[in-house]
Design a protein around this motif. Sequence first.
Motif, PDB file in Angstrom:
ATOM      1  N   THR A 153       0.825  -1.210   0.000  1.00  0.00           N
ATOM      2  CA  THR A 153       0.000   0.000   0.000  1.00  0.00           C
ATOM      3  C   THR A 153       0.861   1.263   0.000  1.00  0.00           C
ATOM      4  N   THR A 154       2.031   1.192   0.627  1.00  0.00           N
ATOM      5  CA  THR A 154       2.945   2.338   0.556  1.00  0.00           C
ATOM      6  C   THR A 154       3.351   2.612  -0.890  1.00  0.00           C
ATOM      7  N   GLN A 155       3.746   1.559  -1.582  1.00  0.00           N
ATOM      8  CA  GLN A 155       4.159   1.722  -2.981  1.00  0.00           C
ATOM      9  C   GLN A 155       2.996   2.170  -3.865  1.00  0.00           C
ATOM     10  N   ASN A 156       1.812   1.658  -3.609  1.00  0.00           N
ATOM     11  CA  ASN A 156       0.644   2.108  -4.371  1.00  0.00           C
ATOM     12  C   ASN A 156       0.370   3.582  -4.133  1.00  0.00           C
ATOM     13  N   GLY A 157       0.559   4.031  -2.891  1.00  0.00           N
ATOM     14  CA  GLY A 157       0.372   5.449  -2.590  1.00  0.00           C
ATOM     15  C   GLY A 157       1.402   6.321  -3.287  1.00  0.00           C
ATOM     16  N   LEU A 158       2.652   5.848  -3.313  1.00  0.00           N
ATOM     17  CA  LEU A 158       3.715   6.615  -3.971  1.00  0.00           C
ATOM     18  C   LEU A 158       3.478   6.746  -5.475  1.00  0.00           C
ATOM     19  N   LYS A 159       2.762   5.783  -6.042  1.00  0.00           N
ATOM     20  CA  LYS A 159       2.510   5.798  -7.479  1.00  0.00           C
ATOM     21  C   LYS A 159       1.228   6.560  -7.840  1.00  0.00           C
ATOM     22  N   GLN A 160       0.553   7.115  -6.844  1.00  0.00           N
ATOM     23  CA  GLN A 160      -0.628   7.919  -7.143  1.00  0.00           C
ATOM     24  C   GLN A 160      -0.216   9.170  -7.928  1.00  0.00           C
ATOM     25  N   PRO A 161      -0.955   9.530  -8.973  1.00  0.00           N
ATOM     26  CA  PRO A 161      -0.546  10.669  -9.791  1.00  0.00           C
ATOM     27  C   PRO A 161      -0.675  12.020  -9.091  1.00  0.00           C
ATOM     28  N   TYR A 162      -1.595  12.133  -8.146  1.00  0.00           N
ATOM     29  CA  TYR A 162      -1.835  13.429  -7.504  1.00  0.00           C
ATOM     30  C   TYR A 162      -1.770  13.352  -5.978  1.00  0.00           C
ATOM     31  N   THR A 189      -0.123  11.838  -3.513  1.00  0.00           N
ATOM     32  CA  THR A 189       1.025  11.067  -3.018  1.00  0.00           C
ATOM     33  C   THR A 189       0.994  10.899  -1.502  1.00  0.00           C
ATOM     34  N   CYS A 190       0.211  11.727  -0.816  1.00  0.00           N
ATOM     35  CA  CYS A 190       0.103  11.619   0.640  1.00  0.00           C
ATOM     36  C   CYS A 190      -0.536  10.300   1.061  1.00  0.00           C
ATOM     37  N   LEU A 191      -1.153   9.578   0.128  1.00  0.00           N
ATOM     38  CA  LEU A 191      -1.722   8.274   0.451  1.00  0.00           C
ATOM     39  C   LEU A 191      -0.638   7.227   0.736  1.00  0.00           C
ATOM     40  N   SER A 192       0.611   7.588   0.498  1.00  0.00           N
ATOM     41  CA  SER A 192       1.706   6.666   0.818  1.00  0.00           C
ATOM     42  C   SER A 192       2.083   6.729   2.297  1.00  0.00           C
ATOM     43  N   LYS A 193       1.522   7.678   3.022  1.00  0.00           N
ATOM     44  CA  LYS A 193       1.850   7.874   4.434  1.00  0.00           C
ATOM     45  C   LYS A 193       0.616   7.622   5.291  1.00  0.00           C
ATOM     46  N   GLY A 200      -3.562   2.988  -1.295  1.00  0.00           N
ATOM     47  CA  GLY A 200      -2.640   3.710  -0.438  1.00  0.00           C
ATOM     48  C   GLY A 200      -2.998   3.384   0.998  1.00  0.00           C
ATOM     49  N   LYS A 201      -2.518   4.188   1.915  1.00  0.00           N
ATOM     50  CA  LYS A 201      -2.837   3.991   3.332  1.00  0.00           C
ATOM     51  C   LYS A 201      -4.049   4.861   3.650  1.00  0.00           C
ATOM     52  N   ILE A 202      -5.208   4.224   3.730  1.00  0.00           N
ATOM     53  CA  ILE A 202      -6.460   4.963   3.836  1.00  0.00           C
ATOM     54  C   ILE A 202      -7.157   4.673   5.153  1.00  0.00           C
ATOM     55  N   ALA A 203      -8.034   5.579   5.555  1.00  0.00           N
ATOM     56  CA  ALA A 203      -8.913   5.376   6.696  1.00  0.00           C
ATOM     57  C   ALA A 203     -10.267   4.899   6.190  1.00  0.00           C
ATOM     58  N   ILE A 204     -10.881   3.970   6.909  1.00  0.00           N
ATOM     59  CA  ILE A 204     -12.194   3.458   6.514  1.00  0.00           C
ATOM     60  C   ILE A 204     -13.181   4.604   6.319  1.00  0.00           C
ATOM     61  N   ASP A 205     -13.142   5.595   7.199  1.00  0.00           N
ATOM     62  CA  ASP A 205     -14.082   6.715   7.117  1.00  0.00           C
ATOM     63  C   ASP A 205     -13.931   7.504   5.817  1.00  0.00           C
ATOM     64  N   THR A 237      -1.465  -0.146  -8.094  1.00  0.00           N
ATOM     65  CA  THR A 237      -0.532  -0.806  -9.014  1.00  0.00           C
ATOM     66  C   THR A 237      -0.303  -2.247  -8.607  1.00  0.00           C
ATOM     67  N   TYR A 238      -0.053  -2.457  -7.311  1.00  0.00           N
ATOM     68  CA  TYR A 238       0.150  -3.813  -6.803  1.00  0.00           C
ATOM     69  C   TYR A 238      -1.118  -4.276  -6.095  1.00  0.00           C
ATOM     70  N   VAL A 239      -1.607  -5.437  -6.478  1.00  0.00           N
ATOM     71  CA  VAL A 239      -2.796  -6.020  -5.851  1.00  0.00           C
ATOM     72  C   VAL A 239      -2.452  -7.450  -5.428  1.00  0.00           C
ATOM     73  N   PRO A 240      -2.580  -7.786  -4.137  1.00  0.00           N
ATOM     74  CA  PRO A 240      -2.283  -9.146  -3.678  1.00  0.00           C
ATOM     75  C   PRO A 240      -3.193 -10.170  -4.354  1.00  0.00           C
ATOM     76  N   PRO A 241      -2.757 -11.422  -4.393  1.00  0.00           N
ATOM     77  CA  PRO A 241      -3.514 -12.456  -5.107  1.00  0.00           C
ATOM     78  C   PRO A 241      -4.981 -12.562  -4.709  1.00  0.00           C
ATOM     79  N   HIS A 242      -5.281 -12.463  -3.398  1.00  0.00           N
ATOM     80  CA  HIS A 242      -6.662 -12.667  -2.965  1.00  0.00           C
ATOM     81  C   HIS A 242      -7.574 -11.503  -3.326  1.00  0.00           C
TER      82      HIS A 242
END
Length: 426
Positions: A232-241, A243-247, A364-369, A387-392
């Motif tokens: 999820t960190t890497q997915n956040g870093l790859k967000q086009p706008y 990028t704070c979703l990586s934290k 990214g790193k998100i809150a349920i709310d 970008t990365y999605v686990p198998p399940h």
Amino acid sequence: MVEQHLLDSARRLSDRLVQLQAPIRVLDAINWDRSVREEFFRNKAQKLPQIDAQTYQAKALGFDPKELRQALSQLQRDIVRELGQLSPITVLMSRACREYRDVVRMIESRGTPEFHELSVELYGHPDDVFHAGEPSLTELARMLRQPLSGLLSTDALPEEAKDIDASDAVAQLQRQLDASMSELQVQVMLSDGIVSDASAGSDRIKLNQGVKFSQRELDILEVHEGWIHVGTTQNGLKQPYLTCLSKGIPSATITQEGLAVLTEIITMRSTPRRLDKLVRRIDAVAMAAQGADFIEVYRQNLAHGMNQDEAFTLTQRVFRGSTPDGLPFTKDLAYIKGFVLVYNLIQVAIQRGKIDRLPLLLCGKIAIDDFATLSELHDIGVVADPTYVPPHFKDLRGLATWLSLNRFLGGFSFDQLEHDYRGLIS
């Protein structure tokens, strides 16, 4: 669609947020030195550790708390001014600014009663309930212990031996991640500077060089630390706008840990002892919240079957940032609390035919709310697919089927089932 100049502003403001939060290291600021453990056992576990507010103040934070809080407040004002009060981007980023300010305040208040109060605001309290009239987190832990106690007492489910040295564990876990996360470059390394057995960074997982691991533990680390935390960190870093979703803000930490625990269970990596360990964390936090001191919680952990090192480590987790006779740091509630929140969200998404939304949990790193807000931003092109999605999560048919049947089977009365099947299980 959002106008390009607003998207450009969102990216610039998001990058500012990433930069501002970079020096905040909560665990570094509140962890105890190894000398505390050594002194505790030299005193034969009879004397409270010598930790107070001055102990924490001696730690260099690497930033000025007042200046950082002011900078976060200014950023929040700039977000509102540039993007508008009602923009969903503003809603998302303003929450992050507020929570980071509270985190800084919590760090400032280490060793004081306010530390606990701010911890509760950010991570919750063991007496919290999900809905009025339902069990509290402490009561849920008690309910979970009942089936776990039978599983832990049987010889049919032995724990795997911890017979893999840390250096060999690094090589083995690296092989597993190279196979299951080939889309990303994830590095596994040894560390002597972490309190826990393992920890995840943005693109790496550190293993404690003083610890031995079982293969089962490495399997759990692969999915928990690798697939979820690093993924999820890497997915956040790859967000086009955004990028704070990586934290991860504290509310996102709750979602992260819940998603990681759910992943352990769905992929059959978890064990009764692993789940019991998470439940015992709630017990320890609850006990400290009711006024128990470090020694009392430590002794209770021993009574639960932990060895001395395990009992000390768990107790230290509860009192870090506080004092040995103060109220607890409540972050360890996040695992079970987050599990319940994520599980329920997935259940409702399945029942409402919105299963296609679920991969957004990984963007990214998100809150349920914030899930509805993220869905809205995804629909208008601001948030990208992970970008990365686990198998399940790549093929949701299995997950949907498992959860749907679980809901159906949950409608049966266990007392009646036990009565009907008692004669078959001897």
